[in-house]
Design a protein around this motif. Structure first.
Motif: not given
Length: 417
Positions: A315-317, A311-312, A409, A331, A329
């Protein structure tokens, strides 16, 4: 922040090429299964703050609150509560489960009372901690995760046309879910070796034939036939057929909680887990299988594999999991994007898996709640900037502010505290 030097473990199931390709190094010809990032005593990462290389475990032991933050120490004690890995499966890992926290504490205490040596091959519990884990695919990744619904497994087994499987099919159709799964797994793992080996061989042949014909279960049949090729006659092959077969695409993940049987079959991924070595094996291994203890730990609950997608959040997933010992998480930094500030009152390990990611330290101050004087050896004594290439990682002590930039990434491992 400190660049980490990490150990690669050469387990026999490891890929000979996946980790070298990520690191941009030449393969050695030997399997390279896992690269460990953390403070686990089995292979702690090392770093150099100007006085020579030291293990991360030693640095944390010297001043836990400064390195981990008061909140993490209160929640998890004076040690890094997670272990981050690159995992590269060239052949299947053992079929296994992990205990919950109460089971781990009870099992460890029992084996300690009975004087079972920690390095004994029949020892089940190496520590008193649980081992939930998360695997996130970097390449197409194949695995087994959790029990398939019994009726679906009955259909899959029946289609093989192997007479020896008929009793299992009948149980899976007639008994309540938990009873059916327990009865079949117990029967498979407790069967006389010669008889079950013959059944595995006939089942593998039939699975290979159905895989070649195609159809909705072709991938699963191919996977089971492949297991029998690697572990001929192993009852774990039949146990594996009770589980969901899953293929992950890059960026997708699986969470493995306590008591969930699973096995990784192939692919490269980022794995994050609680800091424990507790494993109970169901098969696909020459190692010890303690069937009674295994049956005490396994959760006989059927369901889908539960593929996770991030989940974004600004900007951090984030990969959402129900544990506090770790949080993973990601990026994905695009060309020309604005630098991304990153701050945490808890410890972090940052791992680059593509491109080049730059970490810039903010020397102006620390987060509220962080130790007023900073870590004993002080992040200010480390570099103001680090550039991470694929496979490179860094440890960021609690309270240090950094900014991410570059194109690539980056995976972030930390805790919830």
């Amino acid at each position: 922040m400190d660049r980490l030097a990490n150990t690669v473990r050469p387990y026999a199931w490891g890929s000979t090429t996946a980790i070298p390709e990520l690191l941009g190094t030449a393969p050695t010809g030997e399997p390279q299964a896992e690269m460990w990032m953390g403070a686990h005593p089995g292979a702690p990462s090392r770093l150099d703050r100007g006085t020579g290389p030291r293990s991360l475990a030693e640095i944390i032991d010297a001043d836990p609150e400064a390195e981990l933050g008061p909140g993490a120490v209160r929640a998890f004690g004076p040690r890094l509560p997670f272990l981050l890995k690159l995992l590269a499966a060239g052949s299947p890992l053992s079929l296994q489960v992990h205990p919950d926290l109460a089971q781990a504490r009870e099992g460890f205490a029992d084996e300690e009372r009975r004087g079972v040596p920690l390095d004994a091959p029949h020892r089940n519990y190496k520590d008193a901690n649980h081992k939930p884990e998360l695997i996130c695919a970097l390449t197409p990744f194949e695995g087994l995760c959790g029990f398939r619904h019994p009726a679906q497994t009955a259909d899959l087994l029946e289609d093989l046309g192997v007479d020896d499987l008929t009793p299992y099919v009948d149980i899976l159709r007639a008994s309540p879910e938990a009873d059916a799964l327990r009865e079949v797994l117990t029967a498979v793992l407790s069967a006389e070796h010669h008889a079950i080996s013959d059944t595995v061989e006939r089942t593998a042949v039939a699975a290979g034939q159905l895989a070649a014909k195609g159809g909705p279960h072709a991938d699963a049949y191919a996977a089971y036939a492949g297991l029998a090729h690697h572990y001929p006659g192993d009852p774990g092959v039949l146990a594996a057929m009770l589980l969901n077969h899953v293929r992950l695409q890059p960026g997708e993940a699986l969470f493995l909680g306590a008591g969930i049987p699973h096995a990784y079959l192939s692919g490269l991924g980022v794995e994050l887990m609680a800091n424990s070595d507790n494993v109970l094996r169901c098969g696909l291994t020459p190692k010890h299988v303690d069937v009674p203890e295994l049956l005490r730990v396994v959760r006989f609950e059927a369901g889908d594999a539960g593929v996770l997608r991030p989940e974004d959040i600004g900007g951090e997933e984030v990969y959402d999991t129900p544990v506090d010992e770790f949080r993973l998480s990601r990026f994905v930094l695009a060309p020309g994007a604005a630098p991304h500030p990153l701050a945490s009152a808890t410890p972090q390990i940052l791992l680059c898996t593509a491109g080049t990611v730059r970490l810039h330290a903010d020397r102006d101050g620390q987060l509220a709640g962080a130790p007023a004087d900073g870590p004993a050896e002080g992040p200010a004594e480390g570099p103001a900037e680090l550039a991470l290439a694929p496979g490179e990682s860094a440890f960021v002590p609690a309270g240090e502010r950094i900014t991410l930039s570059g194109e690539g990434t980056l995976f972030r491992a930390t805790v919830v505290a």
